[in-house]
Every structure is written in structure tokens, then in C-alpha cells.
Scaffold this active site. Structure first.
Site, short mmCIF file in Angstrom:
data_model
loop_
_atom_site.label_atom_id
_atom_site.label_comp_id
_atom_site.label_asym_id
_atom_site.label_seq_id
_atom_site.Cartn_x
_atom_site.Cartn_y
_atom_site.Cartn_z
N VAL A 117 10.45 -2.66 -6.17
CA VAL A 117 11.16 -3.64 -7.01
C VAL A 117 12.57 -3.91 -6.43
O VAL A 117 12.99 -5.07 -6.33
CB VAL A 117 11.26 -3.15 -8.47
CG1 VAL A 117 11.94 -4.20 -9.33
CG2 VAL A 117 9.87 -2.83 -9.02
N ALA A 125 23.53 -18.87 -12.45
CA ALA A 125 24.38 -17.92 -13.18
C ALA A 125 25.76 -18.51 -13.49
O ALA A 125 26.47 -18.00 -14.35
CB ALA A 125 24.54 -16.64 -12.37
N ARG A 146 18.30 6.60 -0.08
CA ARG A 146 18.31 8.02 0.31
C ARG A 146 18.38 8.17 1.82
O ARG A 146 18.99 9.08 2.34
CB ARG A 146 17.04 8.70 -0.22
CG ARG A 146 17.32 9.50 -1.48
CD ARG A 146 16.19 10.45 -1.77
NE ARG A 146 14.93 9.74 -1.94
CZ ARG A 146 14.15 9.86 -3.00
NH1 ARG A 146 14.49 10.66 -3.95
NH2 ARG A 146 13.03 9.20 -3.08
N ILE A 186 7.01 -10.47 -18.35
CA ILE A 186 6.95 -10.98 -19.74
C ILE A 186 8.32 -10.77 -20.43
O ILE A 186 8.80 -9.65 -20.50
CB ILE A 186 5.88 -10.23 -20.56
CG1 ILE A 186 4.50 -10.38 -19.91
CG2 ILE A 186 5.86 -10.69 -22.00
CD1 ILE A 186 3.41 -9.52 -20.54
N LYS A 224 7.08 2.68 -22.94
CA LYS A 224 7.25 1.25 -23.22
C LYS A 224 7.04 0.94 -24.70
O LYS A 224 7.75 0.13 -25.29
CB LYS A 224 6.30 0.43 -22.35
CG LYS A 224 6.64 0.51 -20.85
CD LYS A 224 5.51 -0.04 -20.02
CE LYS A 224 5.83 -0.02 -18.53
NZ LYS A 224 4.64 -0.28 -17.70
N GLY A 265 4.33 -4.71 -10.28
CA GLY A 265 4.37 -5.35 -8.96
C GLY A 265 5.75 -5.88 -8.67
O GLY A 265 6.59 -6.05 -9.56
N1 HSE Z 1 3.28 1.74 -13.33
C1 HSE Z 1 3.64 0.66 -14.18
C2 HSE Z 1 2.37 -0.08 -14.56
C3 HSE Z 1 4.59 -0.24 -13.45
O1 HSE Z 1 1.34 0.14 -13.95
O2 HSE Z 1 2.40 -0.87 -15.50
C4 HSE Z 1 5.32 -1.20 -14.35
O3 HSE Z 1 6.10 -0.57 -15.32
#
Ligand code: HSE
Length: 434
Positions: free
Chosen positions: A16, A35, A47, A138, A207, A304
């Protein structure tokens, strides 16, 4: 603040982070215009500077020293995309306490410490935004906290882990085994660094804790979410479920009735013609029921690089707009601190049982007696495959609404029956209006 520009420090250059960095560089002009302020990627904390990467960045931007971001007065916004609790929490706290805005996609951190981090942001008068923490592309956090905030939300039913939905789809539609499907999900960049979080329902529980907290305006911690993963599901469950008119999905369900809250993540049978049953692959969907909106469905790619970067960049632009218009930071509504969470044992729902039994007279009578004595009313019984050599058969029972406590008790009693070879699976059934 550097006049007319927003200096960005990025933590993490993984899947990401790479997408966000690339967009900030490639689309700098367009994004800055949206913006209303010049967006400037000033430093990226990694790292290992020499690690080969797909993203094409000037190596001067990379650093392994966090001070290069946090001590730079021209870095006004920290974008945290390293995930996990340590050291991400420390970095976010430091950024907020230094008066830097923060954007994060870290669901674990927001689920566990969202309220205290938001309080810190409020104290130092900066923005903390986290749209990317749930549902990828979303826009569900802004919907719950702004666009739908006039509603009393009663129900959330959601597919919010792309990896497990990808696996279940592959098992159900392509007869693929779970491990191969997980392997593929990892290659496509959907899975967590520890994919057990995906398959054990932990990622979805983080979530759901976030969604339910903002939907019901009550502080719900991830440990309060009953969590069960997808590992007990076998190909026959999908086949039998389909014959009974159901699909199997890993659903995150939250309900609030008379100030009592139910929050759970587990596999469920849902009617095949319900829209959530048609959500396949890495797609996510979140269905809400509320007093004004009635029913609303959000649908999109939940994992993704692109979809997650879309949400993170949206937050960056929002902060840019707030700065350029000299607006106050976004203020989130305070949450009720001690909501009443209903324990899973108190759940009342329908159930699917799959049992391997001795194929002989009287066995069904014994099973139905156990269920009947516990007040579990049977809706259907189907005898499936029999194995004449082993002298066994498989039966599938569905029940009417029963108490979870009674179902757990029936499981112990059924396992004690000599004629029951194995209770292969028990899955809850969620009856939803179409
Ligand atoms: N591992 C999470 C998923 C990535 O598969 O939804 C997105 O939060």
C-alpha cells in the site's frame, strides 16, 4: 507550516505504501490541485534502503532514521502504513503530540486504541484519519461518521476480509483447496503479513470493532467481538449449503437493539439470492440497516494496492483541503464508554449441523431426542452420502431459531453418543430479508 504546501512523511513502503508514494509522485499536480495545496512527499521511512522495490522512487527520499521525518518541521503529515501495533502506535502518538496530522490504514491500532489516539489528536488540534482501515476503497468511515450520521444504525452485515472471501469463493466455485487459494491471495497482495489474521477472522474482527463503534457510537474493543475463522469449512459444507439454498460467507455481524449490542465474526449460511451471497473474490460489501436509510449496501475491492491507496490518498486530500481552507480538524463524536455487549452464549439464531453417524436403525431418534430435549426444533433433516463399507452415513440437519447455549450443550451430548462418529460441523444460519 511551509507556506502553501503540505509536507508528507510516509512510514512504510510495502504494497500500500508503494502505491501511495507512486501516486503522490506521478499525479502530484492533479492531487495537489484537488487538495488546494501543494502535496510534497518529503521522506519515506523504510527498514532497508537497498531492498529491491517495484516503486520507482528517488533513493534520496528513503531513510531508516525516523527522526528525519519527525524532526523535520516541514513534514506536517505522517502517513502510517507499516501496520501492526509496534512500533506504529509509538510513531502515531509522537506525530500527534508534535502537532503533525496523521493518516493511517492500521485497523488493529484504530480498533484497539482509536479513541485515545483521537483524543490526542483533538488535544493537539490535528487530524487523525483512517478511512483505509476498513473496506479498502469503500468510503465507509466517512459515511458512518458524516453522511449517514443522522441515522440510528441497527444492523451491520459485512464481508470485510478480502482474503477469506477470496478463499471461500475459490473453495465454493472452483473446488480449490483452502491452502492453494490462500497462496494465491498472498501473491495478489490481499493477505496480511501473518495470514492467520485473515483466516482466523481476526482482521475482520478489528474492522467490525471499528465499524460497530462508529455506527452505534459505543466503544467496542476487538476482544469483545466473538471471532471464529474459516478453517472448519470443508467442500461438502458448500455443496450441502447450496442444495439447501444457501451460500457460506465469513460475515461480520453487529446488531444494536434497545442499547444491547451483538458483535460477531464467523462463517454463516446466508440465502443464495441475498446480495451478500454474490460478493465474490477479494470484494468486500457492507450492508447497513438504519431508521432513515432502511437498507444500504456498500460494495468494492477491500484489499490490494490500488483500493487501499485510494482510501489513504482520499484522507490526505481531505487534510490538504482542511489546511488550505483553514478549517478546524475533523471532530469525531464521543463514544459511549461501557456499552452492554451480549455474550455469544445468549445468541438466538438458526443452525446447520453436519454429522457423520452409524447408518443403523434408531440413530436419528436418539439425535432428535437430544435436540428436542434442549428445545432445539428441527427444520429439516437430509441423509447425504452413505458409506456401506464403513457402515456410516452423513446427515445434515437445519434448525429453527435456537439458543446458542443449547446448541453448545447438544454438541457435547451428541459427541457422547456411540452412534455419532463425528460432529463434522455446526454453522450458524443468518436469515436475511432479500
Ligand atoms: N488482509 C486484508 C484483507 C487486507 O484481506 O481484507 C485489507 O485490510
Amino acid at each position: 507550516m511551509n507556506s502553501g504546501s503540505l509536507g508528507i512523511g510516509l512510514l512504510g513502503l510495502g504494497n500500500v505504501g508503494g502505491g501511495v508514494a507512486q501516486a503522490l509522485i506521478n499525479n502530484s499536480e492533479l492531487l495537489s490541485e484537488k487538495a488546494g495545496i501543494n502535496l510534497e512527499l518529503r521522506k519515506v521511512l523504510v527498514r532497508d534502503i537497498h531492498k529491491p522495490r517495484l516503486v520507482d522512487l528517488n533513493s534520496d527520499l528513503l531513510t531508516t532514521n525516523w527522526k528525519d521525518l519527525f524532526d523535520d518541521p516541514n513534514v506536517n503529515l505522517i502517513v502510517e502504513l507499516i501496520g501492526g501495533e509496534i512500533p506504529a502506535k509509538k510513531y502515531i502518538e509522537l506525530a500527534l503530540s508534535k502537532g503533525k496530522h496523521v493518516v493511517t490504514a492500521n485497523k488493529e491500532l484504530i480498533a484497539k486504541y482509536g479513541q485515545e489516539l483521537l483524543a490526542l489528536a483533538q488535544d493537539t488540534k490535528v487530524n487523525l484519519l483512517f478511512e483505509g482501515s476498513v473496506g479498502g476503497s469503500i468510503p465507509i468511515i466517512s459515511a458512518l461518521t458524516r453522511d449517514l450520521s443522522a441515522n440510528r444504525i441497527d444492523v451491520i452485515r459485512a464481508i470485510i476480509n478480502g482474503t477469506s472471501n477470496f478463499i471461500l469463493t475459490a473453495m465454493s466455485e472452483n473446488n480449490m483447496d483452502g491452502e492453494r487459494a490462500l497462496d494465491l491471495a498472498q501473491k495478489l497482495g490481499y493477505a496480511e503479513s501473518d495470514p492467520r489474521n485473515d483466516v482466523q477472522g481476526i482482521d475482520a474482527a478489528y474492522k467490525l470493532a471499528i465499524l460497530a463503534s462508529f455506527a452505534f457510537q459505543s466503544k467496542i474493543a476487538p476482544h469483545q467481538v466473538y471471532t471464529q475463522g474459516i478453517s472448519t469449512l470443508e467442500p461438502t459444507d458448500f455443496q450441502y449449503a447450496r442444495e439447501l439454498g444457501y451460500a457460506i460467507k465469513l460475515l461480520a455481524i453487529a446488531k444494536c437493539e434497545l442499547e444491547e449490542i451483538e458483535v460477531r465474526v464467523h462463517p454463516v449460511l446466508i440465502p443464495l439470492n441475498h446480495i451478500l451471497a454474490k460478493v465474490s473474490g477479494a470484494f468486500n460489501a457492507i450492508e447497513l440497516e438504519g431508521n432513515l436509510l432502511e437498507r444500504t449496501l456498500f460494495y468494492g475491492l477491500g484489499a490490494g494496492q490500488g483500493p487501499s491507496a485510494s482510501a489513504v490518498l482520499g484522507d490526505i486530500l481531505e487534510i490538504g483541503r482542511r489546511i488550505s481552507t483553514r478549517s478546524q480538524p475533523i471532530k469525531f463524536t464521543e463514544l459511549e464508554q461501557f456499552p452492554k455487549i451480549i455474550p455469544i452464549e445468549e445468541l438466538k439464531t438458526r443452525y446447520y449441523f453436519r454429522l457423520n453417524i452409524s447408518d443403523q436403525a434408531g440413530v436419528l431418534a436418539q439425535i432428535t431426542k437430544i435436540l428436542g430435549d434442549l428445545g432445539i426444533s428441527i427444520a429439516s433433516v437430509i441423509q447425504k452420502d452413505s458409506n456401506p463399507t464403513a457402515g456410516t452415513a452423513e446427515i445434515v440437519i437445519t434448525t429453527h431459531i435456537a439458543k446458542e447455549k443449547s446448541v453448545l450443550r447438544s454438541l457435547s451430548l451428541l459427541e457422547e453418543l456411540e452412534m455419532v462418529v463425528k460432529v463434522n460441523n455446526i454453522i450458524r444460519i443468518e436469515e436475511i430479508a432479500e
